[in-house]
Design a protein around this motif. Structure first.
Motif, PDB file in Angstrom:
ATOM      1  N   SER A   9       0.687  -1.287   0.733  1.00 23.21           N
ATOM      2  CA  SER A   9       0.431   0.192  -0.035  1.00 23.21           C
ATOM      3  C   SER A   9       0.992   1.307   0.198  1.00 23.21           C
ATOM      4  O   SER A   9       2.149   1.465   0.528  1.00 23.21           O
ATOM      5  CB  SER A   9      -0.998   0.172   0.654  1.00 23.21           C
ATOM      6  OG  SER A   9       0.218  -0.079   2.437  1.00 23.21           O
ATOM      7  N   GLU A  20      -0.318   3.364   8.561  1.00 22.24           N
ATOM      8  CA  GLU A  20      -1.285   3.056   9.321  1.00 22.24           C
ATOM      9  C   GLU A  20      -1.822   2.285   8.232  1.00 22.24           C
ATOM     10  O   GLU A  20      -2.655   1.275   8.702  1.00 22.24           O
ATOM     11  CB  GLU A  20      -2.363   3.943   9.710  1.00 22.24           C
ATOM     12  CG  GLU A  20      -1.720   4.454  11.305  1.00 22.24           C
ATOM     13  CD  GLU A  20      -1.767   3.583  12.081  1.00 22.24           C
ATOM     14  OE1 GLU A  20      -3.334   2.986  12.265  1.00 22.24           O
ATOM     15  OE2 GLU A  20      -0.963   3.217  13.649  1.00 22.24           O
ATOM     16  N   HIS A  21      -1.954   2.846   7.371  1.00 24.85           N
ATOM     17  CA  HIS A  21      -2.780   2.213   5.787  1.00 24.85           C
ATOM     18  C   HIS A  21      -2.244   0.356   5.963  1.00 24.85           C
ATOM     19  O   HIS A  21      -2.748  -0.666   4.747  1.00 24.85           O
ATOM     20  CB  HIS A  21      -2.510   2.292   5.038  1.00 24.85           C
ATOM     21  CG  HIS A  21      -1.873   3.043   4.062  1.00 24.85           C
ATOM     22  ND1 HIS A  21      -0.243   2.191   3.442  1.00 24.85           N
ATOM     23  CD2 HIS A  21      -1.009   4.320   4.235  1.00 24.85           C
ATOM     24  CE1 HIS A  21       0.766   3.125   3.184  1.00 24.85           C
ATOM     25  NE2 HIS A  21       0.480   4.292   3.860  1.00 24.85           N
ATOM     26  N   ALA A  63      -7.143  -0.932   3.294  1.00 23.40           N
ATOM     27  CA  ALA A  63      -5.869  -0.230   3.001  1.00 23.40           C
ATOM     28  C   ALA A  63      -6.091   1.297   3.433  1.00 23.40           C
ATOM     29  O   ALA A  63      -5.805   2.152   3.044  1.00 23.40           O
ATOM     30  CB  ALA A  63      -4.691  -0.621   2.882  1.00 23.40           C
ATOM     31  N   LEU A  64      -7.438   1.193   2.238  1.00 23.93           N
ATOM     32  CA  LEU A  64      -7.744   2.194   1.389  1.00 23.93           C
ATOM     33  C   LEU A  64      -8.599   3.405   2.580  1.00 23.93           C
ATOM     34  O   LEU A  64      -7.796   4.175   2.642  1.00 23.93           O
ATOM     35  CB  LEU A  64      -8.756   1.887   0.213  1.00 23.93           C
ATOM     36  CG  LEU A  64      -8.038   1.998  -0.914  1.00 23.93           C
ATOM     37  CD1 LEU A  64      -9.128   1.024  -1.874  1.00 23.93           C
ATOM     38  CD2 LEU A  64      -6.585   2.667  -1.403  1.00 23.93           C
ATOM     39  N   ASP A  65      -9.011   2.786   3.225  1.00 20.05           N
ATOM     40  CA  ASP A  65      -9.444   3.348   4.670  1.00 20.05           C
ATOM     41  C   ASP A  65      -8.889   3.465   5.110  1.00 20.05           C
ATOM     42  O   ASP A  65      -9.282   5.420   5.914  1.00 20.05           O
ATOM     43  CB  ASP A  65     -10.951   2.845   5.213  1.00 20.05           C
ATOM     44  CG  ASP A  65     -11.991   2.474   4.639  1.00 20.05           C
ATOM     45  OD1 ASP A  65     -12.283   2.957   3.389  1.00 20.05           O
ATOM     46  OD2 ASP A  65     -12.674   1.732   4.951  1.00 20.05           O
ATOM     47  N   ALA A  66      -8.042   3.394   5.397  1.00 22.27           N
ATOM     48  CA  ALA A  66      -6.684   4.108   6.350  1.00 22.27           C
ATOM     49  C   ALA A  66      -5.861   4.965   5.849  1.00 22.27           C
ATOM     50  O   ALA A  66      -4.942   5.444   6.886  1.00 22.27           O
ATOM     51  CB  ALA A  66      -5.955   2.067   7.362  1.00 22.27           C
ATOM     52  N   GLY A  67      -6.287   5.394   4.763  1.00 22.30           N
ATOM     53  CA  GLY A  67      -5.189   6.369   4.114  1.00 22.30           C
ATOM     54  C   GLY A  67      -4.267   6.576   2.958  1.00 22.30           C
ATOM     55  O   GLY A  67      -3.115   7.036   1.985  1.00 22.30           O
ATOM     56  N   ALA A  68      -4.801   5.003   2.154  1.00 23.12           N
ATOM     57  CA  ALA A  68      -3.452   4.497   1.011  1.00 23.12           C
ATOM     58  C   ALA A  68      -4.214   5.478   0.303  1.00 23.12           C
ATOM     59  O   ALA A  68      -5.564   5.211   0.117  1.00 23.12           O
ATOM     60  CB  ALA A  68      -3.559   3.273   1.170  1.00 23.12           C
TER      61      ALA A  68
END
Length: 162
Positions: A9, A20-21, A63-68
């Motif tokens: 990611s 985080e992601h 991953a995307l929800d966590a900022g990726a």
């Protein structure tokens, strides 16, 4: 059938704790019951085909929800005792990276270590476009070929992401 999924990611972070992601993606794979191997550039998840297929959307979403900003995925059949081998033949991942580096060197007309800074940045961009950084431990290998540190490669990758 057992499968392996290797996912990365972005954006990459060169030093310090993992972003985080990346942690969220690993945790989603673990929660799905997959075996995981978490590294600085990506995570390898192993499991039965159905478990792995079912987990992939949750891994990408986490991953995307966590900022990726991007998730890259490679899936292959897992062969017992042959970690790091692509399905369809005995082509080691390092051999694939060596071929990608050789292709970029031919295209740019020089060994990566002989390039100026702009050339090295272009080489990293080309390698990224061709999926080189989806391979495990590729940043270290590319850094060695360029004659720079891993941190420098991460900086080039982050510059391209901006």
């Amino acid at each position: 059938m057992r499968l392996e999924a290797e996912f990365t990611s972005e954006p990459f972070r060169g030093e310090g704790s993992p972003p985080e992601h990346a942690i969220a993606a690993r945790d989603a794979a673990t929660e799905a019951g997959l075996e995981t191997d978490f590294g600085p550039l990506g995570t390898l998840a192993r499991g039965e085909a159905k478990e792995l297929y079912d987990a992939l959307p949750a891994i990408a979403k986490a991953a995307l929800d966590a900022g990726a900003t991007q998730v890259t995925l490679q899936v292959r059949q897992a062969e017992p005792g042959r970690a790091g081998v692509k399905s369809g033949g005995p082509v080691a991942l390092n051999d694939a990276l060596d071929r990608l580096i050789a292709d970029v060197e031919r295209e740019l007309g020089a060994k990566l270590g002989e390039l100026d800074r702009a050339g090295k940045q272009r080489a990293v961009r080309l390698l990224r476009e061709r999926g080189a950084f989806g391979l495990r431990k590729s940043v270290s290998s590319v850094a060695d070929a360029l004659g720079v540190t891993r941190f420098t490669v991460y900086n080039y990758l982050n510059r391209e992401a901006d």
